[in-house]
Design a protein around this motif. Sequence first.
Motif, mmCIF file in Angstrom:
data_model
loop_
_atom_site.group_PDB
_atom_site.id
_atom_site.type_symbol
_atom_site.label_atom_id
_atom_site.label_comp_id
_atom_site.label_asym_id
_atom_site.label_seq_id
_atom_site.Cartn_x
_atom_site.Cartn_y
_atom_site.Cartn_z
ATOM 1 N N SER A 1 -2.847 7.425 -2.985
ATOM 2 C CA SER A 1 -3.493 6.266 -2.373
ATOM 3 C C SER A 1 -3.517 5.172 -3.436
ATOM 4 C CB SER A 1 -4.904 6.591 -1.897
ATOM 5 O OG SER A 1 -5.504 5.445 -1.314
ATOM 6 N N ASP B 50 -2.968 13.747 -3.375
ATOM 7 C CA ASP B 50 -2.669 12.777 -2.323
ATOM 8 C C ASP B 50 -2.577 11.380 -2.932
ATOM 9 O OD1 ASP B 50 -2.756 14.698 -0.273
ATOM 10 O OD2 ASP B 50 -4.936 14.530 -0.134
ATOM 11 N N PHE C 169 1.113 5.634 0.136
ATOM 12 C CA PHE C 169 0.496 6.907 0.480
ATOM 13 C C PHE C 169 1.569 7.989 0.404
ATOM 14 C CE2 PHE C 169 2.068 4.861 4.259
ATOM 15 C CZ PHE C 169 2.648 5.862 5.024
ATOM 16 N N TYR D 106 0.851 -1.188 0.000
ATOM 17 C CA TYR D 106 0.000 0.000 0.000
ATOM 18 C C TYR D 106 0.886 1.236 0.000
ATOM 19 C CZ TYR D 106 -3.219 3.671 1.335
ATOM 20 O OH TYR D 106 -3.939 4.840 1.359
ATOM 21 N N ASN E 299 -3.776 7.588 -7.839
ATOM 22 C CA ASN E 299 -4.031 6.184 -7.517
ATOM 23 C C ASN E 299 -3.136 5.207 -8.285
ATOM 24 O OD1 ASN E 299 -7.329 7.352 -7.637
ATOM 25 N ND2 ASN E 299 -6.314 6.785 -5.727
#
Length: 582
Positions: free
Chosen positions: A414, A412, A405, A403, A454
């Motif tokens: 993600s 941002d 971030f 994951y 993303n």
Amino acid sequence: MQIEVVKVKGMNRIGCVNGSKSTMNLLRPLISQGISAAKPRTFPARNPGSLLKWCLGAGTLGLACHVFAADPAPAANAAGTPAAPAAAPATPTAGAPFDWSKAPPVTAPPRPGMFSIPPTGPGYYSLWDVVTGNERQAPPVAPNAPYALMTTPAFEIDYRYMEKPGYEKDLFDPLKRIHMGEDFLLSFGGSFWYRYMRESDARLTNTSDNYHMMRSRFHADFWYQDKVRIFAEFLDARTFGQALTPAATDVNHTDMLNLFADIKLANVKEGPVYLRVGRQELLYGSQRLISTLDWVNTRRTFQGAKAFWRTPTFDLDAFWVRPMITQQSHFDNWDTKQEFFGLWGTYKPMKGQLVDMYFLSLDDNRNRAIGSNGLMGNSNTHTLGGRLAGDYNQFLYELEGMYQFGQYSNQDISAFAVASGAGYHFKGAPMNPQFWLRYDFASGDKNPNDGARNTFNQLFPFGNYYLGWIDRVGRQNIHDFNAQINLHPQPWATFTAQYHRFYLANKQDFLYNAAGAATLRDVTGQAGGYVGDEIDFRFNIHVNRQQDILVGYSKLFAGNFLKATAPGVSPDLFYVQYNMRF
């Protein structure tokens, strides 16, 4: 805790002493151009995120060194096969000669995904064995894996078997483990490879390319007992006859691949703790995120500092490095606009099983991130992940989750990726067959102008191994349904076949290649998500302990997306590689 640097006979000696300064505050000046001095870098006040990450990395190393110094114990070495724990060396008796049988310590190469289990039992384990009629009862003890591609760095090749009486002699033994008195050890080695490449529709163009690649590597390795090490490795990589402009990874004339010093800080419980400073290759876990990338002509390397602890059941690394910029005709330098640091732990509860846990951070200040409404900026990508892999009662398995971030220009981050697979080893069957079924996923971004990024960042991977040897697909914005079969027609011959079916994770995002570069895109999504199907065949002949020949063929059959965005393109690749190591 701080690091004390003392000048002893023209050599920097580094040790842990009591105090409160962060370890990394004193490391940074040592890490420019190998182990020479450099000015410390300060982070601008406008970038508090970078300062916070740097403090986290420095604090991690400082805390680790403090714990290490507080709890000394007899040393041990992580050697042998990846799954087999190494025995701890006996505590030396005062005045006795140093025991080199388990030194210098070696980190066994980690088990990759889609791993294969080599044949065992009686047989001919090289083509030379066949020619000489040398049928063995078991696989021979040898320093190099019996394969032409080997991501393991040269400084992790294990020659400690030479300390045992009756080992199998080799032509290059006089270059290895040269004892200089009782306390000093010197080794030399290297490799040479040649590869012929024939590509059609190369790099998704309508160009065919036939060319030759050559790479030479030479190294020297010097140890004082298991306490101090200096390692230097030269590299020269060239290509001939390319129709297209050589890629940055194809050519590097007369440079240093590795140039570092190791200092043993302490023994903790059952393993040694070391500090490494200088230019160094990094390789971790499945190599999906960090690899030496042996497929390319130049390999991948970094420059910085790493502290590492090795025990029979647990390994722990903390590092801060910068990627090297390959300059074809000049001495390479590190990229001062990228900072890469992380913490990586591997737990080995039993033979054949492993658990990886890691946190990685890449601070990219090259002003290349394109955010919402085309705003250019920097990026900070943090990756948190874990992995389970092993074999049990002939079943093979692997599961890895990642994951991400952070910040990407004005967006941002993600994003995430998953790699999963299950297989079976038909133990005892002819040709030692093993079969894998796998699914790989990496997220993409369907709207480039919203406030979120993303698309997964694959960092520094060995992408070809997982997503096809044509190099057109990377671990970004992709679904990959794939299968693999491994066969050993003879113990000295390995055949691998792979099949991939590729789909874009988001139809509006790019198709990314093995280097992570964005290549093709339909912003409307009307081209669809079906990229295509790829088949890959590899056949390796293990000639003898030093030599291997690899023959491969790959073909990418265009799907709807490729047909719409690159009409008429359906690339294939044929190659023959010879690799000699000594």
